[in-house]
Write an enzyme that holds these catalytic residues in place. Sequence first.
Site, mmCIF file in Angstrom:
data_model
loop_
_atom_site.group_PDB
_atom_site.id
_atom_site.type_symbol
_atom_site.label_atom_id
_atom_site.label_comp_id
_atom_site.label_asym_id
_atom_site.label_seq_id
_atom_site.Cartn_x
_atom_site.Cartn_y
_atom_site.Cartn_z
ATOM 1 C CB CYS A 129 -7.799 -5.493 -22.746
ATOM 2 S SG CYS A 129 -6.156 -6.016 -22.218
ATOM 3 C CD GLU B 298 -2.140 -0.512 -21.361
ATOM 4 O OE1 GLU B 298 -2.988 0.378 -21.589
ATOM 5 O OE2 GLU B 298 -2.097 -1.590 -21.983
ATOM 6 C CG HIS C 248 -4.743 4.875 -6.114
ATOM 7 N ND1 HIS C 248 -3.417 5.104 -6.342
ATOM 8 C CD2 HIS C 248 -4.817 3.776 -5.329
ATOM 9 C CE1 HIS C 248 -2.695 4.186 -5.717
ATOM 10 N NE2 HIS C 248 -3.520 3.350 -5.106
#
Length: 200
Positions: free
Chosen positions: A23, A137, A68
């Site tokens: 991450c 998430e 996006h």
Amino acid sequence: MLIRKLFKFESAHIVRNCSSDRCRRSIHGHSYKVEVLLEAHALDQGQMVYDFGLMKGTIRDVIDAFDHAVCFWDKDDPEYIRLCRQFSARWIALPVSPSAEQFARLFFVAIDALLGQTQMRNGESDDVRLHSVIAHETDTGYAQAFREDAYNPRMGEIRLTDIVFSEQVKAEWQDPAMMDKLLAGERFVNPAVPLQVPLD
């Protein structure tokens, strides 16, 4: 009473300084779900806390801005930021790291400001307010921000003036000047509703 509206978006980020090596060192994406919870102690003329249809306006546009889009912490490496901006038409610079916790806080601050500057015109109670925001998430992990979290300086200050949206993001809003109006303190006006059933 609480009501909840669910929104979804796909977004990419790197979460610097976190424990997970993947991450913190690699750009990656998530299918986010954001729950916006409103509360009130009375109902409007349609016997609702707040019409879900009204949440498809500015509130949806703020959340959809992240769809996006690549999101980056404005303190990240300048070359990384430059490349994000060069190779993505949709990007957002944030004053905090793009973690689930900070997304929940950031959405709270933005939606709280929008509601505070909205003129309600269907008999909504004076106490309609944002209760909390939940940012999922993944399917198994989420963060929930309450008012005391959103404005807690120990978690990092979030000022709307410090959030920068790309021109492409703004162009796709229902009102491309929405953020400028919000920052200028302009009012957002909900539609007037003619009564179909008389109220006693």
